[in-house]
Design a protein around this motif. Structure first.
Motif, PDB file in Angstrom:
ATOM      1  N   GLU A   1     -21.343  67.056  80.952  1.00 49.32           N
ATOM      2  CA  GLU A   1     -22.243  67.202  79.802  1.00 49.32           C
ATOM      3  C   GLU A   1     -21.629  68.139  78.762  1.00 49.32           C
ATOM      4  OE1 GLU A   1     -25.982  69.285  80.366  1.00 49.32           O
ATOM      5  OE2 GLU A   1     -26.957  68.048  78.852  1.00 49.32           O
ATOM      6  N   GLN A   2     -21.105  69.261  79.239  1.00 47.19           N
ATOM      7  CA  GLN A   2     -20.500  70.213  78.302  1.00 47.19           C
ATOM      8  C   GLN A   2     -19.267  69.620  77.621  1.00 47.19           C
ATOM      9  OE1 GLN A   2     -21.803  73.053  77.177  1.00 47.19           O
ATOM     10  NE2 GLN A   2     -23.591  72.572  78.446  1.00 47.19           N
ATOM     11  N   LEU A   3     -18.575  68.755  78.358  1.00 41.25           N
ATOM     12  CA  LEU A   3     -17.402  68.091  77.783  1.00 41.25           C
ATOM     13  C   LEU A   3     -17.819  67.192  76.613  1.00 41.25           C
ATOM     14  CD1 LEU A   3     -14.350  67.924  78.417  1.00 41.25           C
ATOM     15  CD2 LEU A   3     -14.836  65.891  79.810  1.00 41.25           C
ATOM     16  N   ALA A   4     -18.995  66.619  76.726  1.00 39.61           N
ATOM     17  CA  ALA A   4     -19.470  65.702  75.677  1.00 39.61           C
ATOM     18  C   ALA A   4     -20.012  66.456  74.460  1.00 39.61           C
ATOM     19  CB  ALA A   4     -20.552  64.788  76.240  1.00 39.61           C
ATOM     20  N   LEU A   5     -20.588  67.646  74.698  1.00 37.45           N
ATOM     21  CA  LEU A   5     -21.207  68.387  73.593  1.00 37.45           C
ATOM     22  C   LEU A   5     -20.161  69.177  72.805  1.00 37.45           C
ATOM     23  CD1 LEU A   5     -24.343  69.737  75.496  1.00 37.45           C
ATOM     24  CD2 LEU A   5     -24.361  68.097  73.587  1.00 37.45           C
ATOM     25  N   PRO A   6     -20.339  69.336  71.511  1.00 40.45           N
ATOM     26  CA  PRO A   6     -19.391  70.114  70.722  1.00 40.45           C
ATOM     27  C   PRO A   6     -19.411  71.591  71.124  1.00 40.45           C
ATOM     28  CG  PRO A   6     -21.084  69.094  69.315  1.00 40.45           C
ATOM     29  CD  PRO A   6     -21.444  68.778  70.715  1.00 40.45           C
ATOM     30  N   GLN A   7     -18.218  72.162  71.294  1.00 35.49           N
ATOM     31  CA  GLN A   7     -18.089  73.547  71.742  1.00 35.49           C
ATOM     32  C   GLN A   7     -17.432  74.397  70.647  1.00 35.49           C
ATOM     33  OE1 GLN A   7     -19.425  74.290  74.630  1.00 35.49           O
ATOM     34  NE2 GLN A   7     -19.699  72.214  75.423  1.00 35.49           N
ATOM     35  N   VAL A   8     -17.484  75.715  70.852  1.00 38.50           N
ATOM     36  CA  VAL A   8     -16.863  76.650  69.903  1.00 38.50           C
ATOM     37  C   VAL A   8     -15.386  76.290  69.689  1.00 38.50           C
ATOM     38  CG1 VAL A   8     -16.217  79.065  69.531  1.00 38.50           C
ATOM     39  CG2 VAL A   8     -18.478  78.503  70.483  1.00 38.50           C
ATOM     40  N   ASP A   9     -14.703  75.971  70.764  1.00 41.05           N
ATOM     41  CA  ASP A   9     -13.274  75.652  70.645  1.00 41.05           C
ATOM     42  C   ASP A   9     -13.028  74.401  69.805  1.00 41.05           C
ATOM     43  OD1 ASP A   9     -12.555  77.820  72.097  1.00 41.05           O
ATOM     44  OD2 ASP A   9     -12.207  76.744  73.990  1.00 41.05           O
ATOM     45  N   ASP A  10     -13.953  73.444  69.901  1.00 41.20           N
ATOM     46  CA  ASP A  10     -13.810  72.225  69.082  1.00 41.20           C
ATOM     47  C   ASP A  10     -13.886  72.570  67.600  1.00 41.20           C
ATOM     48  OD1 ASP A  10     -13.746  70.558  71.375  1.00 41.20           O
ATOM     49  OD2 ASP A  10     -15.948  70.587  71.459  1.00 41.20           O
ATOM     50  N   VAL A  11     -14.791  73.499  67.272  1.00 38.10           N
ATOM     51  CA  VAL A  11     -14.952  73.905  65.874  1.00 38.10           C
ATOM     52  C   VAL A  11     -13.694  74.625  65.399  1.00 38.10           C
ATOM     53  CG1 VAL A  11     -16.350  75.252  64.249  1.00 38.10           C
ATOM     54  CG2 VAL A  11     -17.469  74.074  66.183  1.00 38.10           C
TER      55      VAL A  11
END
Lengths: 323, 320
Positions: free
Chosen positions: A305-315
């Motif tokens: 689930e966390q892999l699918a959601l946008p994370q701080v690192d993605d930003v």
């Protein structure tokens, strides 16, 4: 100023509006005796009574439909949908009625309804209870769609939503209820349809809202350590969409990343990027980037689930790409 | 009901009939667009039910709404203007046939999604109860609407909250082209109210006097004890909407019902009971012809909306 949680800020907004206007009432699943499944209306039933804090059956069509009808007849209902995923069961009432009863009858009807709906992923609730379909509602003219990212905005915007004579979809993020922030002590309203710069910077513009505002603020702190100053524009409402602060910022930074929790296809990023390209193409020094949820139904497994959601690192990665 | 009121009701039923016939004609001429659902055959239900209401009682119905609008007091001029999409129509030409309403007449529409106005009726009645009003809400819908979730959610909640709603099912025996027996597990619609512990009745919807008697009884209950479901058995003489091929029913079935024409039944009653003679009723028919001519003239002479109307009446508040 008082520091409080988003939950407290939303609860205060409801309480204050009910105190000062007899026409305001709440209806929804477990809003009364239970005190709200997210405890937003805790204590309301005892104080305001069962006429004004109305427990309903689990029947979203009639929850929103009856709220529409009561609004037509002069009340100011706040209909609570336990999760925004259940709004799909009331979709006809929201998009065919809340949004259209006014224009379709030549302006005869007024629909001062607020539909509060809790959305967002990240709590391992599986694919049907974790969606962030905010843009679906923003697609329809006739609705106003508000989604705050801070306690003070949540309070001021919800009070404004209850007072406006137009129908408002008010979207709260389930994982923001514990988020704390300063809230003014005096009475105030935040205007619906006005974007707000939540952090100033001159290197990259981040456009975001709701939960992703908090994620973007964390990313901005880390980027600042590398000497990158991002400016964060919080849309706060998706319809009407106020692009002015976005345009102003983009013309200065010439770089933009749009961060949303929902899927990117046909999403907020698509809309904002299109408007930037249409109106400020010459100002772009890099392709506009979108950060969004992976295009899959959200899985139950926590890591997936966390892999699918946008994370701080993605930003952070997206910001570095446009630099 | 005194003699004068009877003549008024007779006039109203004939007006609805002629208005619908004229609308069909204008549709075929291309002057009315979209869908056009005619009320012909069902006049005794709308006129009968609505003649029992007090001014404060609200009325809401589905898309077969021209007759209901007339019974609520809307003029044929305004109905016709809306059908032609003119600014003088009740919805300024933005609603069309399926979206007639007039708040000042306590007529809350004309709604086009099957079953969707039943929850609205729950809300209207809730508002009256909340504000301590004595008003009832009269909600009309077809047999087809009783198979959708909205019907069940609304009947249930109206009963749980004891709201003053009179549910009127106009059972015209077909949901579009599907006979009630082919679509509903229970073809006697009133029995569906039993599941919610709601009192109910069934009445001959072709006889306006029976419709009135049943409605008055039902409204007494609604004002005192909450919701009631009244099923009026009726028949639509024409197709579901214009362009209906009517492959789903036999012409002798249609003829059987036409022989029981609600206007004919009432006319016969008035004559046989020496209330009015043929000449008086014929004169009333003539008055209706004039009203229809006038309505068409009014609608045709009325202006179309200006282009800027496109953006009007969508939001109340100016956007910042």
């Amino acid at each position: 100023m008082t520091v409080m949680t988003m939950r407290q800020a939303i609860s205060q907004a409801l309480w204050e509006e009910m105190e000062q206007d007899e026409r305001v009432f709440i209806m929804g699943e477990e809003v009364g005796l239970w005190g709200g499944t997210y405890a937003v209306t805790k204590g309301f039933y005892d104080h305001f009574g069962p006429e004004r804090v109305r427990d309903t059956p689990i029947a979203e069509g009639v929850i929103v439909g009856a709220a529409n009808g009561a609004a037509m007849a002069g009340l100011r209902p706040v209909a609570e949908l336990m999760t925004i995923n259940f709004a799909f069961l009331a979709m006809d009432q929201i998009v065919n009625h809340s949004a259209k009863l006014r224009s379709m009858f030549g302006g005869q009807f007024t629909i001062p309804v607020v539909i509060r709906a809790v959305g967002g992923g990240g709590r391992q609730l599986g694919a049907t209870h974790s969606q962030t379909p905010d843009v679906v509602f923003a697609h329809f003219p006739g609705l106003k769609v508000v989604a705050p990212g801070t306690p003070s905005d949540a309070k001021g915007l919800l009070k404004a939503a209850i007072r406006t004579d137009d129908p408002v979809m008010f979207i709260e993020h389930a994982t923001l209820y514990q988020t704390r922030g300063e809230v003014p002590d005096e009475e105030y309203l935040e205007p619906i349809g006005v974007s707000k710069v939540q952090r100033q910077g001159n290197d990259v513009t981040i456009v975001t809202y709701s939960k992703m505002l908090q994620v973007s603020l964390l990313a901005a702190d880390q980027l600042a350590q590398d000497g990158v100053e991002v400016e964060i524009v919080d849309l706060r409402s998706l319809r009407p969409l106020d692009m002015d602060p976005v345009m102003e910022s983009f013309r200065r930074t010439n770089r933009c990343v749009i961060v949303e929790e929902g899927w990117s296809s046909y999403g907020v990023g698509a809309e904002v990027a299109a408007r930037l390209y249409e109106e400020a193409f010459d100002y772009a020094d890099a392709p506009i980037r979108r950060v969004a949820q992976k295009e899959v139904p959200l899985p139950y497994n926590r890591e997936l689930e966390q892999l699918a959601l946008p994370q701080v690192d993605d930003v952070i990665r997206a910001v570095k790409e446009v630099l | 009901m005194d003699k004068g009121e009877m003549l008024t009701l007779y006039h109203e039923m004939v007006l609805v009939r002629r208005l619908e016939e004229k609308a069909a004609e204008l549709y075929q001429q291309g002057k009315i667009g979209g869908f056009l659902h005619l009320y012909i055959g069902q006049e005794a239900v709308g006129s009968g039910v609505i003649s029992c209401r007090r001014p404060e009682d609200r009325v809401i119905t589905a898309y077969r709404d021209h007759g209901i609008a007339i019974s609520c007091g809307m003029s044929a001029d305004v109905v016709m203007a809306e059908l032609l999409g003119k600014t003088t129509g009740c919805s300024k030409g933005k609603g069309g046939s399926m979206h007639l309403a007039d708040v000042n007449l306590n007529f809350w529409g004309g709604h086009a999604i099957v079953g969707a106005h039943l929850p609205l009726a729950v809300g209207l009645a809730l508002a009256d109860k909340y504000q301590g009003s004595e008003a009832a809400t009269i909600c009309l819908f077809g047999d087809g609407a009783t198979n959708i979730g909205y019907f069940h959610e609304s009947l249930n909640l109206s009963m749980v909250w004891k709201l003053p709603v009179l549910w009127i099912c106009e059972n015209n025996q077909y949901g579009m082209g599907t006979a009630v027996e082919r679509a509903s597990a229970v073809s006697e619609i009133r029995r569906k109210a039993e599941g919610y512990g709601m009192p109910n009745a069934r009445v001959d919807g072709m006889d306006i006097l029976q419709v009135r008697a049943a409605t008055e009884e039902a409204l007494k209950h609604v004002r005192k004890d909450g919701p009631f479901l009244l099923e009026a058995v009726t028949y639509r003489f024409l197709g579901h909407s214009m362009g209906d091929p009517e492959r789903y029913r036999e012409s002798d079935e249609v003829q059987k019902w036409k022989d029981d024409d609600p206007i004919g039944i009432f006319r016969k009653y008035l004559i046989e009971n020496d209330l009015y003679d043929e000449a008086t009723l014929d004169a009333e028919d003539q008055k209706v012809e004039q009203e229809i001519l006038q309505a068409v003239d009014f609608a045709e002479r009325s202006p179309d909306p200006e282009p800027q109307a496109l953006f009007e009446d969508i939001y109340i508040e100016e956007l910042p």
